[in-house]
Scaffold this active site. Structure first.
Site, PDB file in Angstrom:
ATOM      1  N   HIS A 156       1.852   2.035   4.267  1.00  0.00           N
ATOM      2  CA  HIS A 156       0.708   2.777   4.918  1.00  0.00           C
ATOM      3  C   HIS A 156       0.928   4.008   4.561  1.00  0.00           C
ATOM      4  O   HIS A 156       1.500   5.060   5.561  1.00  0.00           O
ATOM      5  CB  HIS A 156       0.875   2.469   6.336  1.00  0.00           C
ATOM      6  CG  HIS A 156       0.289   1.014   6.965  1.00  0.00           C
ATOM      7  ND1 HIS A 156      -0.841   1.027   7.020  1.00  0.00           N
ATOM      8  CD2 HIS A 156       0.969  -0.091   6.620  1.00  0.00           C
ATOM      9  CE1 HIS A 156      -1.144  -0.438   7.232  1.00  0.00           C
ATOM     10  NE2 HIS A 156       0.087  -1.010   7.200  1.00  0.00           N
TER      11      HIS A 156
ATOM     12  N   GLU B   6      -1.261   6.406   4.901  1.00  0.00           N
ATOM     13  CA  GLU B   6      -2.091   7.099   5.710  1.00  0.00           C
ATOM     14  C   GLU B   6      -1.546   7.552   6.915  1.00  0.00           C
ATOM     15  O   GLU B   6      -1.865   8.532   7.557  1.00  0.00           O
ATOM     16  CB  GLU B   6      -3.246   6.084   6.089  1.00  0.00           C
ATOM     17  CG  GLU B   6      -3.072   5.436   7.512  1.00  0.00           C
ATOM     18  CD  GLU B   6      -2.209   4.041   6.890  1.00  0.00           C
ATOM     19  OE1 GLU B   6      -1.906   3.786   5.832  1.00  0.00           O
ATOM     20  OE2 GLU B   6      -2.046   3.371   8.096  1.00  0.00           O
TER      21      GLU B   6
ATOM     22  N   CYS C 149      -2.409  -2.096   2.545  1.00  0.00           N
ATOM     23  CA  CYS C 149      -1.833  -3.248   3.200  1.00  0.00           C
ATOM     24  C   CYS C 149      -3.127  -4.371   3.158  1.00  0.00           C
ATOM     25  O   CYS C 149      -3.037  -4.917   2.083  1.00  0.00           O
ATOM     26  CB  CYS C 149      -1.535  -2.685   4.744  1.00  0.00           C
ATOM     27  SG  CYS C 149      -0.272  -3.910   5.475  1.00  0.00           S
TER      28      CYS C 149
END
Ligand SMILES: N[C@@H](CCC(=O)NCCCC(=O)O)C(=O)O
Length: 251
Positions: free
Chosen positions: A221, A223, A113
């Site tokens: 994202h 993660e 990001c």
């Protein structure tokens, strides 16, 4: 026995009350620890107070995370940002020179990001500052009035470029990704190769074409709950493998 790699996660510098703190989101720490199988450490945004060579000699990989702050427009010749834009000049001054040096030195680099945007700028690219104002583009922002599960839920498909690293990992042409950003790639940096695009044509992932090691960035994202998404898990596993390889290289 392979040594566990040490991964530095770039921090945001935030003023909390009377004091400044260097902060990293826990979801990045757990993705590096559990997904990449590395020791996750915070890399403070200390700018040139820490020589880049010191950082590169201590870490086996670097993760440049998301952040609500915007990359300063002065770093890519962009328009003056509106009064009140959340900026983080300490992070910019730390991340931008470090990304380029790390890639050149063969230290694995993973951008997410804001980290994706930083990587593009570090390679001479530029950013769109408010994608939502372009009628030809999707609105890529999250609704921050919604619960996190909704904010980080899949938001749109990305098409993975034939022959690209991501296409090889996903083994499919399209994947669904989340979307929590208002900035994005305008001009792609020198030496970067597109890996994925959104339905509106926005670049959503790239790699460094001639990198000596892992050098990949994504606008979404991975993660977030990485273990529940095969593509996200594979991304962090591949990053971890590259960091392990560097950490155990015979000098
Ligand atoms: N500020 C930039 C980048 C957006 C971003 O990184 N959002 C995630 C913030 C919280 C998190 O780390 O998940 C933009 O708006 O484009």
């Amino acid at each position: 026995m392979l040594r566990k790699p040490l991964v530095g996660i770039i921090a945001d510098r935030r003023q909390l009350g009377n004091h400044a703190f260097h902060c990293v989101g826990e979801k990045y720490i757990t993705a590096v620890s559990d997904g990449a199988g590395a020791y996750a450490t915070i890399l403070p945004a200390l700018m040139d107070r820490v020589p880049i060579e010191d950082t590169l000699s201590h870490f086996d990989g670097l993760l440049f995370t998301g952040s609500p702050s915007m990359v300063g427009a002065e770093h890519y010749g962009g328009a003056v940002q509106p009064e009140g834009t959340w900026l983080d000049p300490y992070r910019d001054a730390t991340a931008l020179p470090l990304i380029r040096a790390a890639v050149d030195a063969g230290v694995p680099v993973f951008g997410i990001c804001r980290g994706f945007q930083e990587m593009n700028v570090a390679f001479g690219g530029s950013l769109l500052q408010a994608i939502q104002t372009d009628p030809s583009k999707l609105d890529h922002r999250e609704d921050d009035s919604e619960p996190l599960d909704v904010q980080y839920a899949p938001a749109h498909e990305v098409e993975l470029v034939e022959g690209g690293l991501l296409r090889g990992i996903a083994r499919t042409k399209r994947v669904l990704v989340n979307s929590l950003h208002q900035q994005g790639v305008d001009r792609l940096g020198k030496g970067l190769r597109v890996e994925a695009r959104a339905p509106d044509g926005l670049i959503e992932a790239f790699r460094v074409a001639d990198a000596k090691s892992f050098a990949l960035a994504v606008q979404w994202h991975p993660e977030w709950r990485f273990a529940e998404n095969s593509m996200s898990a594979a991304l962090f596993a591949a990053f971890g493998d590259a960091c392990r390889q560097r950490g155990n290289a015979v000098p």
